[in-house]
Design an enzyme around this catalytic site. Structure first.
Site, PDB file in Angstrom:
ATOM      1  N   CYS A   1     -12.332  29.229  58.324  1.00 29.86           N
ATOM      2  CA  CYS A   1     -11.256  29.395  57.368  1.00 29.86           C
ATOM      3  C   CYS A   1     -11.276  30.832  56.858  1.00 29.86           C
ATOM      4  CB  CYS A   1     -11.446  28.405  56.223  1.00 29.86           C
ATOM      5  SG  CYS A   1      -9.989  28.378  55.197  1.00 29.86           S
TER       6      CYS A   1
ATOM      7  N   ASP B   1      -5.242  18.424  64.973  1.00 26.13           N
ATOM      8  CA  ASP B   1      -5.016  17.804  63.659  1.00 26.13           C
ATOM      9  C   ASP B   1      -4.849  16.291  63.724  1.00 26.13           C
ATOM     10  OD1 ASP B   1      -5.060  20.382  62.711  1.00 26.13           O
ATOM     11  OD2 ASP B   1      -2.918  20.493  62.255  1.00 26.13           O
TER      12      ASP B   1
ATOM     13  N   VAL C   1       7.062  11.307  72.658  1.00 18.73           N
ATOM     14  CA  VAL C   1       6.398  10.025  72.944  1.00 18.73           C
ATOM     15  C   VAL C   1       6.694   9.087  71.773  1.00 18.73           C
ATOM     16  CG1 VAL C   1       4.139   8.905  73.167  1.00 18.73           C
ATOM     17  CG2 VAL C   1       4.606  11.051  74.358  1.00 18.73           C
TER      18      VAL C   1
ATOM     19  N   LYS D   1      -9.381  20.608  59.621  1.00 19.47           N
ATOM     20  CA  LYS D   1      -8.255  20.689  60.571  1.00 19.47           C
ATOM     21  C   LYS D   1      -7.705  22.115  60.626  1.00 19.47           C
ATOM     22  CE  LYS D   1      -6.970  15.811  59.984  1.00 19.47           C
ATOM     23  NZ  LYS D   1      -7.503  15.306  61.247  1.00 19.47           N
ATOM     24  N   THR D   2      -8.150  22.860  61.635  1.00 17.48           N
ATOM     25  CA  THR D   2      -7.768  24.273  61.781  1.00 17.48           C
ATOM     26  C   THR D   2      -7.560  24.607  63.256  1.00 17.48           C
ATOM     27  OG1 THR D   2     -10.107  24.838  61.954  1.00 17.48           O
ATOM     28  CG2 THR D   2      -9.120  25.086  59.779  1.00 17.48           C
ATOM     29  N   ALA D   3      -6.867  25.729  63.491  1.00 21.67           N
ATOM     30  CA  ALA D   3      -6.733  26.227  64.862  1.00 21.67           C
ATOM     31  C   ALA D   3      -8.108  26.648  65.376  1.00 21.67           C
ATOM     32  CB  ALA D   3      -5.762  27.409  64.886  1.00 21.67           C
ATOM     33  N   ALA D   4      -8.940  27.128  64.461  1.00 20.36           N
ATOM     34  CA  ALA D   4     -10.291  27.548  64.844  1.00 20.36           C
ATOM     35  C   ALA D   4     -11.084  26.364  65.403  1.00 20.36           C
ATOM     36  CB  ALA D   4     -11.010  28.130  63.631  1.00 20.36           C
TER      37      ALA D   4
ATOM     38  N   GLN E   1       0.900  28.863  63.242  1.00 23.98           N
ATOM     39  CA  GLN E   1       0.850  28.435  61.836  1.00 23.98           C
ATOM     40  C   GLN E   1      -0.158  29.221  60.985  1.00 23.98           C
ATOM     41  OE1 GLN E   1       0.731  24.023  61.486  1.00 23.98           O
ATOM     42  NE2 GLN E   1       1.291  23.993  63.636  1.00 23.98           N
TER      43      GLN E   1
ATOM     44  N   GLU F   1       6.659  17.541  74.956  1.00 17.83           N
ATOM     45  CA  GLU F   1       6.834  18.264  73.684  1.00 17.83           C
ATOM     46  C   GLU F   1       8.336  18.398  73.408  1.00 17.83           C
ATOM     47  OE1 GLU F   1       5.038  19.994  71.014  1.00 17.83           O
ATOM     48  OE2 GLU F   1       7.171  20.086  70.472  1.00 17.83           O
TER      49      GLU F   1
ATOM     50  N   CYS G   1      -5.893  23.286  57.295  1.00 18.08           N
ATOM     51  CA  CYS G   1      -6.365  24.549  56.721  1.00 18.08           C
ATOM     52  C   CYS G   1      -6.855  24.385  55.281  1.00 18.08           C
ATOM     53  CB  CYS G   1      -5.312  25.641  56.780  1.00 18.08           C
ATOM     54  SG  CYS G   1      -6.074  27.236  56.415  1.00 18.08           S
TER      55      CYS G   1
HETATM   56  C1  LIG Z   1       0.014  27.461  56.007  1.00 20.30           C
HETATM   57  C2  LIG Z   1      -1.011  27.229  57.083  1.00 20.30           C
HETATM   58  C3  LIG Z   1      -2.060  28.115  57.207  1.00 20.30           C
HETATM   59  C4  LIG Z   1      -3.033  27.894  58.175  1.00 20.30           C
HETATM   60  N1  LIG Z   1      -4.027  28.819  58.315  1.00 20.30           N
HETATM   61  C5  LIG Z   1      -4.963  28.648  59.273  1.00 20.30           C
HETATM   62  C6  LIG Z   1      -5.967  29.646  59.482  1.00 20.30           C
HETATM   63  O1  LIG Z   1      -5.999  30.666  58.793  1.00 20.30           O
HETATM   64  N2  LIG Z   1      -6.874  29.436  60.473  1.00 20.30           N
HETATM   65  C7  LIG Z   1      -6.846  28.315  61.249  1.00 20.30           C
HETATM   66  O2  LIG Z   1      -7.686  28.193  62.145  1.00 20.30           O
HETATM   67  N3  LIG Z   1      -5.904  27.366  61.089  1.00 20.30           N
HETATM   68  C8  LIG Z   1      -4.956  27.505  60.127  1.00 20.30           C
HETATM   69  N4  LIG Z   1      -3.979  26.557  59.962  1.00 20.30           N
HETATM   70  C9  LIG Z   1      -4.086  25.253  60.676  1.00 20.30           C
HETATM   71  C10 LIG Z   1      -3.653  25.321  62.132  1.00 20.30           C
HETATM   72  O3  LIG Z   1      -2.448  26.019  62.262  1.00 20.30           O
HETATM   73  C11 LIG Z   1      -3.503  23.887  62.672  1.00 20.30           C
HETATM   74  O4  LIG Z   1      -4.708  23.186  62.409  1.00 20.30           O
HETATM   75  C12 LIG Z   1      -3.255  23.875  64.174  1.00 20.30           C
HETATM   76  O5  LIG Z   1      -2.147  24.681  64.508  1.00 20.30           O
HETATM   77  C13 LIG Z   1      -3.021  22.432  64.647  1.00 20.30           C
HETATM   78  O6  LIG Z   1      -2.729  22.392  66.010  1.00 20.30           O
HETATM   79  P1  LIG Z   1      -2.297  20.992  66.710  1.00 20.30           P
HETATM   80  O7  LIG Z   1      -2.071  21.310  68.126  1.00 20.30           O
HETATM   81  O8  LIG Z   1      -3.241  19.938  66.328  1.00 20.30           O
HETATM   82  O9  LIG Z   1      -0.929  20.649  65.991  1.00 20.30           O
HETATM   83  P2  LIG Z   1       0.447  21.463  66.065  1.00 20.30           P
HETATM   84  O10 LIG Z   1       0.198  22.880  66.467  1.00 20.30           O
HETATM   85  O11 LIG Z   1       1.133  21.193  64.788  1.00 20.30           O
HETATM   86  O12 LIG Z   1       1.224  20.811  67.285  1.00 20.30           O
HETATM   87  C14 LIG Z   1       1.606  19.475  67.355  1.00 20.30           C
HETATM   88  C15 LIG Z   1       2.736  19.397  68.367  1.00 20.30           C
HETATM   89  O13 LIG Z   1       2.985  18.024  68.675  1.00 20.30           O
HETATM   90  C16 LIG Z   1       4.368  17.853  68.817  1.00 20.30           C
HETATM   91  N5  LIG Z   1       4.696  16.457  68.613  1.00 20.30           N
HETATM   92  C17 LIG Z   1       4.783  15.780  67.445  1.00 20.30           C
HETATM   93  N6  LIG Z   1       5.167  14.521  67.661  1.00 20.30           N
HETATM   94  C18 LIG Z   1       5.304  14.377  69.006  1.00 20.30           C
HETATM   95  C19 LIG Z   1       5.681  13.293  69.834  1.00 20.30           C
HETATM   96  N7  LIG Z   1       6.020  12.113  69.329  1.00 20.30           N
HETATM   97  N8  LIG Z   1       5.720  13.480  71.184  1.00 20.30           N
HETATM   98  C20 LIG Z   1       5.382  14.702  71.702  1.00 20.30           C
HETATM   99  N9  LIG Z   1       5.040  15.759  70.956  1.00 20.30           N
HETATM  100  C21 LIG Z   1       4.995  15.599  69.613  1.00 20.30           C
HETATM  101  C22 LIG Z   1       4.965  18.796  67.755  1.00 20.30           C
HETATM  102  O14 LIG Z   1       6.312  19.119  68.032  1.00 20.30           O
HETATM  103  C23 LIG Z   1       4.047  19.977  67.835  1.00 20.30           C
HETATM  104  O15 LIG Z   1       4.515  20.984  68.704  1.00 20.30           O
HETATM  105  C24 LIG Z   1      -2.954  26.766  59.042  1.00 20.30           C
HETATM  106  C25 LIG Z   1      -1.856  25.889  58.918  1.00 20.30           C
HETATM  107  C26 LIG Z   1      -0.891  26.123  57.959  1.00 20.30           C
HETATM  108  C27 LIG Z   1       0.282  25.195  57.860  1.00 20.30           C
END
Ligand SMILES: Cc1cc2nc3c(=O)[nH]c(=O)nc-3n(C[C@H](O)[C@H](O)[C@H](O)COP(=O)(O)OP(=O)(O)OC[C@H]3O[C@@H](n4cnc5c(N)ncnc54)[C@H](O)[C@@H]3O)c2cc1C
Length: 396
Positions: free
Chosen positions: A337, A294, A77, A302-305, A42, A34, A160
């Site tokens: 959501c 995501d 990566v 695509k959500t944290a949930a 988020q 990372e 989201c």
């Molecule tokens: C405004 C907003 C509101 C939201 N509201 C909600 C909500 O109410 N409820 C809900 O459940 N979800 C919500 N979400 C969505 C939720 O936050 C995301 O779906 C979730 O955080 C995605 O997690 P992830 O681990 O897939 O990606 P991320 O948490 O984005 O993490 C991806 C990670 O990969 C790393 N990365 C990228 N490229 C590379 C690479 N080449 N090599 C190594 N690491 C890399 C990045 O630095 C990052 O740390 C919301 C999002 C936003 C923007």
């Protein structure tokens, strides 16, 4: 260099998987690759943009969320060599693994809309979609003097499903409290055909839209923005017809796509998403590779949930495969959501792959509730930091 399990990405999904694996077996050799020093909550960005949270509430150091026992490789990566069980990073070069989890998130594609990358730096243009621009949303709302306020939602994919509209409902409340709503027209442009794809939740949302007198324009997505003229241009998704509107403020939910380094990789499908079986989350091509969050191809919202539902599936299937077994645990597409409809009001949508409600509480969640607003404000952040990211019980 070699690690038994490599996790690409230390966001919501990467940290959740690392901590849940280590809860299972603290002796396992896990590395998280990372590049960022900061981990963001988020789902809290909407509350930063509406002044409910201080920005400090949604960010923590990466070190503080990295599970004890995991090795943090502060690197990016750049490519994958799954035939030889290796990833290639920008600084350290090749790193070998026995099992790989890809959790690299989604790319915010500012360049996909003409003029947006420049416009987002100008006054009156804001977005809750990055930490840097979420605070600007609040600055914009609290100083808005009236006029036309525009809110946009792109065509899928985007993370989201509710974030584009939640901030509009909150902005309406802010404008009313500040006495500028009477001289403001609020317009919502969305690529989707309606406010939400599930009737149980779209019914109360349509009531909110009528109550708040919001002007909706569905099947229209943002294709251009001219910050000098303060004009936004939208395209009708079926006919291609263009419509231009002026704005005094505009909240943009930017187009999103798979991260560049995943596009064209041997693990990805044509669009660049890590190609996985939508139930087991195992790579369709490599048994010892999994994808979630995501960046994966599973057609959930695509959500944290969703990651709460996906984490135990990936952990169980990955450990089974590494012990010589077959991936058998299935994810049902659960996503949630929390649709904030105003200060103190929220419709908590929860559903699965079939768009069937899969609700947590023994009451009708298809209506606005104050209790659900407090759940979002106080309980969900605690659950995120202290349970999801710490390997706690996810109720599976
Ligand atoms: C405004 C907003 C509101 C939201 N509201 C909600 C909500 O109410 N409820 C809900 O459940 N979800 C919500 N979400 C969505 C939720 O936050 C995301 O779906 C979730 O955080 C995605 O997690 P992830 O681990 O897939 O990606 P991320 O948490 O984005 O993490 C991806 C990670 O990969 C790393 N990365 C990228 N490229 C590379 C690479 N080449 N090599 C190594 N690491 C890399 C990045 O630095 C990052 O740390 C919301 C999002 C936003 C923007």
């Amino acid at each position: 260099m070699k690690h038994k399990i490599i996790i690409v990405g230390g966001g919501t999904a990467g940290i959740a998987v690392a901590s849940h694996i280590l809860k299972n077996d603290e002796s396992l050799d896990i590395a998280v690759i990372e590049p960022s020093d900061i981990h963001y909550y988020q789902p809290g960005f909407t509350f930063v943009g509406s002044g409910i949270y201080n920005p400090s509430k949604v960010r923590r150091s990466m070190q503080s969320v990295m599970p004890k026992g995991a090795t943090w490789i502060k690197d990016s990566v750049i490519s994958f060599d799954p035939d030889n069980n290796k990833v290639v990073t920008a600084k350290k070069g090749e790193i070998e693994y026995e099992g790989l989890v890809v959790a690299a998130g989604i790319k915010i594609d500012w360049d996909a809309v003409d003029g947006l990358a420049e416009a987002i730096k100008t006054e009156g243009v804001c977005s809750n979609y990055t930490f840097e621009t979420a605070d600007k949303t609040w600055k914009t709302l609290k100083t808005f003097k009236g006029g036309t306020a525009v809110f946009t939602q792109p065509k899928p994919p985007f993370k989201c499903p509710g974030a584009a509209q939640k901030i509009m409902y909150l902005a309406d409340d802010v404008f009313r409290k500040r006495g500028v709503r009477g001289k403001t027209e609020i317009k919502f442009f969305a690529g989707a055909p309606g406010i939400f794809p599930i009737k149980r939740y779209s019914d109360p949302l349509n009531e909110v839209i009528a109550r708040k007198d919001l002007k909706t324009n569905f099947k229209h997505h943002l294709v251009g923005i001219d910050a000098t003229k303060k004009e936004a241009t939208f395209e009708q998704v079926e006919t291609g017809e263009k419509v231009t509107t002026n704005y005094d403020m505009i909240h943009v939910t930017p187009p999103q796509c798979a991260p560049d380094f995943l596009k064209g990789s041997p693990l990805s499908n044509e669009a660049g998403w890590v190609d996985v079986d939508k139930y087991t989350l195992q790579s369709t091509k490599y048994n010892n590779v999994f994808g979630l969050g995501d960046c994966c191809s599973a057609p959930n919202s695509k959500t944290a949930a969703a990651i709460k539902g996906q984490t135990p599936v990936v952990v169980s299937n990955l450990l089974t495969v590494l012990n010589g077994g077959e991936a058998g645990t299935a994810y049902d597409g659960y996503a949630s959501c929390p649709l904030v409809t105003g200060f103190g009001k929220l419709v908590l949508a929860e559903f699965d792959y079939n768009m069937q409600p899969k609700e947590t509480f023994p009451f009708n969640q298809g209506m606005e509730r104050r209790s659900m607003f407090y759940l979002k404000k106080y309980v969900l952040p605690k659950f995120y930091w202290d349970v999801l990211l710490k390997g706690g019980n996810l109720g599976e």
